[in-house]
Structures are given as structure tokens and as C-alpha cells.
Scaffold this motif. Structure first.
Motif, PDB file in Angstrom:
ATOM      1  N   LEU A 213      -8.114   2.707   6.200  1.00  0.00           N
ATOM      2  CA  LEU A 213      -8.104   3.960   5.445  1.00  0.00           C
ATOM      3  C   LEU A 213      -9.463   4.222   4.784  1.00  0.00           C
ATOM      4  N   LEU A 214     -10.016   3.202   4.153  1.00  0.00           N
ATOM      5  CA  LEU A 214     -11.332   3.366   3.534  1.00  0.00           C
ATOM      6  C   LEU A 214     -12.395   3.681   4.586  1.00  0.00           C
ATOM      7  N   SER A 215     -12.352   2.968   5.701  1.00  0.00           N
ATOM      8  CA  SER A 215     -13.357   3.179   6.752  1.00  0.00           C
ATOM      9  C   SER A 215     -13.318   4.611   7.265  1.00  0.00           C
ATOM     10  N   HIS A 216     -12.116   5.140   7.443  1.00  0.00           N
ATOM     11  CA  HIS A 216     -11.992   6.519   7.926  1.00  0.00           C
ATOM     12  C   HIS A 216     -12.481   7.501   6.861  1.00  0.00           C
ATOM     13  N   THR A 217     -12.116   7.257   5.615  1.00  0.00           N
ATOM     14  CA  THR A 217     -12.524   8.139   4.521  1.00  0.00           C
ATOM     15  C   THR A 217     -14.039   8.135   4.345  1.00  0.00           C
ATOM     16  N   GLU A 218     -14.654   6.969   4.515  1.00  0.00           N
ATOM     17  CA  GLU A 218     -16.098   6.823   4.315  1.00  0.00           C
ATOM     18  C   GLU A 218     -16.922   7.613   5.325  1.00  0.00           C
ATOM     19  N   VAL A 219     -16.342   7.883   6.484  1.00  0.00           N
ATOM     20  CA  VAL A 219     -17.062   8.641   7.510  1.00  0.00           C
ATOM     21  C   VAL A 219     -17.491  10.011   6.969  1.00  0.00           C
TER      22      VAL A 219
END
Length: 440
Positions: free
Chosen positions: A334-340
């Protein structure tokens, strides 16, 4: 994954919640972070993750960022209404005039303090004294027990229009909020009196636009690390268009309400880890954040804390305080996707030639690991004056990205911290030889 609506959850609680809000237009990431923010606020300060000699509290600062009409307020209101109806979480004032005094007074209001002589059985339960039958009885009533003593100075700021709450360039309020994210004590001396908060903790969910961020936050907010405490959730398109939304399913509402009550009144004390979950967290500690933007240097240093907070919220969403591998993996996904999309959330805010040059430094050092200071300055001489070069090095050093060392052969060296850790894990002689090898 190309946009904020592409994230497909694997965690059972997120699947349940997205199914619940399926007939709405808000982007999926907006819904997910709104409910995780609400769960974290319900956990308050009484729940925590043991972290060496310190504690990581579950509170979050979440900003939903997007153009007008993308349904930020919808996602916020659905999640926070569930929190308001099913918990005793204290909601911060909508408008404090951008002054920390208003928030401090609200957090320490005397009328919210507990009188030990007037505690009911349900009140005792909320303070960690009770049994399973009492829990069940409480969950089937509309009674809201008194707050746990650890949560007396915790507060949840809900601001669909975040600029109304934060004001314009209110650096003093921003400094206060940074302290409240960390759960630190705060004292503010006035001419004739002193305002202070002990054991304070703040959670925030807000909505804004990239343009409004530039208006609300002074450039110092990046330098002092406040922005690194915020999860910026950016989306530009609605999930779908719905001309006539349907009412929420009553059974689904009841199921989620019961879960929130459990979180708010039954959970207390430390979160624990499954052995595999602990292994995953340790491995993810060194994971490089894929944000090639110098404005997020401080965020990268706090990313592991955000990961733990997110895993705690997901774990609580399952109705547990025992973190499992699926909580950690989903938190990272979830964080990785949001960070994009985080860079898009900031727009042009905080960008400067100095910021661009800092990013060039970091990119160069990721490749080389070490470089002589005078050589690095020559590489960047077209981008930075000598004074700006020194300032950029100082900021990167304060952020924990680089370090300096001295070698008899190579003189002053600038070292990328990740490479330093790698070589210091070997013998001291290997490390010294490695430094001496960087003579250009």
C-alpha cells in the motif's frame, strides 16, 4: 499500476471496506487511507509498538490530495462518521485560527477528564478493567465509555478543507503538530501563562489540492521534517461515476461498526509480532523508496515508521493486536503504491535549484558510494555556488543520507550511508582500504 485506482487489496479488512464503499465515486486509495487513519485514531496512545527503548504510536497524518470534485470529502466523511458513532475519539476544532493555543486548550480541556469516583462498569472496561461479557454488553449498546487515561490528551483532526485547519504559513502550529505526531510533551510559554501538553498525540485526516499545499506550508515545513510525517495520497480521477448512489448495506455497516467499537474499547497495550512478520519488517527496513524527488529525503528516513503504523492499523482492522505477515506485506504494498504519486501531490511546492542539486548528489553517490568532497563540488559547480553546496551537504547529512570521513590518502570524503553500512559490516581494515581507494 498507473493510477491511484489500480491498487487491488489482498488484506481481508481492506477487501471488506472497499466492498462496503463500492457504490461511491471516491478513489480507492482515498477510502483506504481514510479508514486506516480512523482506526489509528481509535487506537490512540494506549496502544503502541515496542521499538527498543521507545514506542511507536499508531497515529497518522494523512492528506488526500487532488483537484476539486475528485471526492476527497466523501471518503473522509464516510470513514470519520463511523469513527464518531462508534468510539469516544475526541475530534479537534475545525478552525483554530492557525494557532497552536486553540489546539492545546482543546486537547487539555478539563471537562474531558475522568472522575475516578464516577466510573461505571463500562467506563472501567475502557480503562482496561473488565471481562469478555462486559465487552459484548457494551458492543450491543449505544453507550460510549469514558476515555482510557492514556488517551486524555489525544485528538483527531478531521478537515475536508485542510487549509482552514492549518492556516497560511503557520510555522508555530506546524512545529507543534510535528511534536504531536511523535507523541512528545510540549510546552508553550506566554507572557503571563504557560500552555503545555503532556502525553499528547494527534491524528489528522485532511483534504487539499497541490496548489493549496503550496499556500498552506512554508518552505521550512520540508526542511524541518513536518512533511515527512505526512502520507500524501494523490489521485486525479474518481473511481467511477455514480448518478444515484445506493444506501449502505445495514449488515455491512453493523459489521464494520462492531469492529471499530472493538478497536476503540477493547484494544489496549502493546502490539506483538509473529516471528515471520518481524523478519519481514527487518528486511524491509533497508528497502529503497522509489521516489526520485529531493523533497522526500526526510520521508525516506521515516518510511519504516510509517510502515509499522500502517501494519498496526491493518492488524487492528482484523480485530487483532498480533501483527501477522499479511499485515506487513500489505502495508508495504500500500505504501509503495501510494509513494508512486507523492511527488505529484506536492506539485511545484518546495522545488528549487538547490533541491535539484541535492537529488543529483544523491543519485551520484548511490552509484559510487564515496567521492572526494572537492571532486563532487567540481561535478556540481554549474548548479551550485560554494555556499549552496555546503548547505546541500549539511541538509543531506542532517537527513541521515550521507556522512563525511577523512582519509590520509583521499582527504575529505562524502559517503552514501547505505554503502557505509555495507562496508562497515566488514573488518575495519577493509573499510579503511575501501575509503583509500576513492582517490580521483
Amino acid at each position: 499500476m498507473t493510477n491511484a485506482n489500480d491498487f487491488v487489496p489482498e488484506h481481508p479488512f481492506l477487501k471488506q471496506y472497499l466492498s462496503y464503499v463500492e457504490d461511491t465515486e471516491s478513489p480507492r486509495l482515498f477510502h483506504i487511507w481514510s479508514i486506516l487513519s480512523g482506526i489509528s485514531a481509535c487506537l490512540g496512545r494506549r496502544c503502541y509498538f515496542p521499538f527498543g527503548h521507545t514506542k511507536i504510536y499508531p497515529n497518522m497524518y494523512v492528506l488526500l490530495v487532488g483537484p476539486p470534485g475528485v471526492r476527497k470529502s466523501t471518503a473522509i466523511s464516510i470513514a470519520t462518521n463511523l469513527v464518531k458513532k462508534n468510539s469516544s475519539v475526541r475530534i479537534a476544532p475545525d478552525d483554530t485560527g492557525a494557532q497552536r493555543q486553540g489546539l492545546i486548550r482543546a486537547m487539555t480541556a478539563e471537562e474531558d477528564m475522568i472522575d475516578d469516583d464516577k466510573l461505571t462498569e463500562l467506563d472501567m472496561l475502557s480503562r482496561g478493567v473488565g471481562n469478555a461479557s462486559t465487552v459484548d454488553a457494551m458492543l450491543n449498546t449505544e453507550i460510549k465509555p469514558a476515555m482510557h487515561p492514556e488517551d486524555l490528551t489525544t485528538m483527531y483532526a478531521v478537515a475536508s478543507e485542510f487549509n482552514t485547519f492549518i492556516g497560511h504559513n503557520a510555522l508555530e502550529l506546524i512545529t507543534f503538530l510535528a511534536k504531536m505526531w511523535d507523541g512528545e510533551d510540549y510546552s508553550y510559554q506566554l507572557k503571563e501563562s504557560q500552555l503545555s501538553v503532556r502525553n499528547g498525540l494527534m491524528s489528522i485526516i485532511g483534504g487539499t489540492t497541490p496548489t493549496s499545499i503550496a499556500t498552506a506550508f512554508p518552505p521550512e515545513a520540508v526542511g524541518q521534517g513536518f512533511m515527512s510525517r505526512i502520507i500524501l495520497v494523490h489521485a486525479t480521477k474518481k473511481y467511477k461515476n455514480i448518478a444515484r448512489p445506493k444506501p449502505f448495506d445495514e449488515n455491512a455497516t453493523d459489521a464494520i461498526s462492531r469492529r471499530i467499537k472493538k478497536i476503540a474499547y477493547d484494544m489496549v497495550g502493546p502490539f506483538q509480532e509473529d516471528e515471520k512478520a518481524a523478519e519481514y519488517l527487518d528486511k524491509l527496513y533497508g528497502t529503497r523508496v522509489e521516489i526520485d524527488d529531493p523533497r522526500f529525503l526526510h520521508y525516506m528516513e521515516r518510511r519504516h515508521t510509517h510502515l509499522i503504523k500502517t501494519a498496526m492499523a491493518l492488524c487492528a482492522g482484523r480485530g487483532s493486536q498480533y501483527i501477522m505477515p499479511l499485515d506487513v506485506v500489505e502495508a508495504h504494498r500500500l505504501l509503495s503504491h501510494t509513494e508512486v504519486f507523492m511527488s505529484d501531490a506536492l506539485g511545484e511546492y518546495g522545488m528549487s535549484p538547490l533541491a535539484v542539486a541535492k537529488q543529483r548528489m544523491v543519485d551520484f553517490l548511490r552509484t559510487t558510494g564515496v567521492v572526494q568532497r572537492n571532486v563532487l563540488q567540481k561535478i556540481l559547480y554549474k548548479d551550485l555556488r560554494a555556499a549552496d553546496f555546503a548547505s546541500a551537504l549539511a541538509e543531506l547529512k542532517d537527513a541521515g543520507v550521507i556522512d563525511e570521513s577523512y582519509s590520509d590518502k583521499a582527504g575529505t570524503l562524502i559517503i552514501y550511508k547505505d554503502k557505509e553500512k555495507e562496508y562497515k559490516a566488514k573488518t575495519n581494515r577493509d573499510y579503511e582500504n575501501w575509503l583509500d581507494s576513492f582517490v580521483l
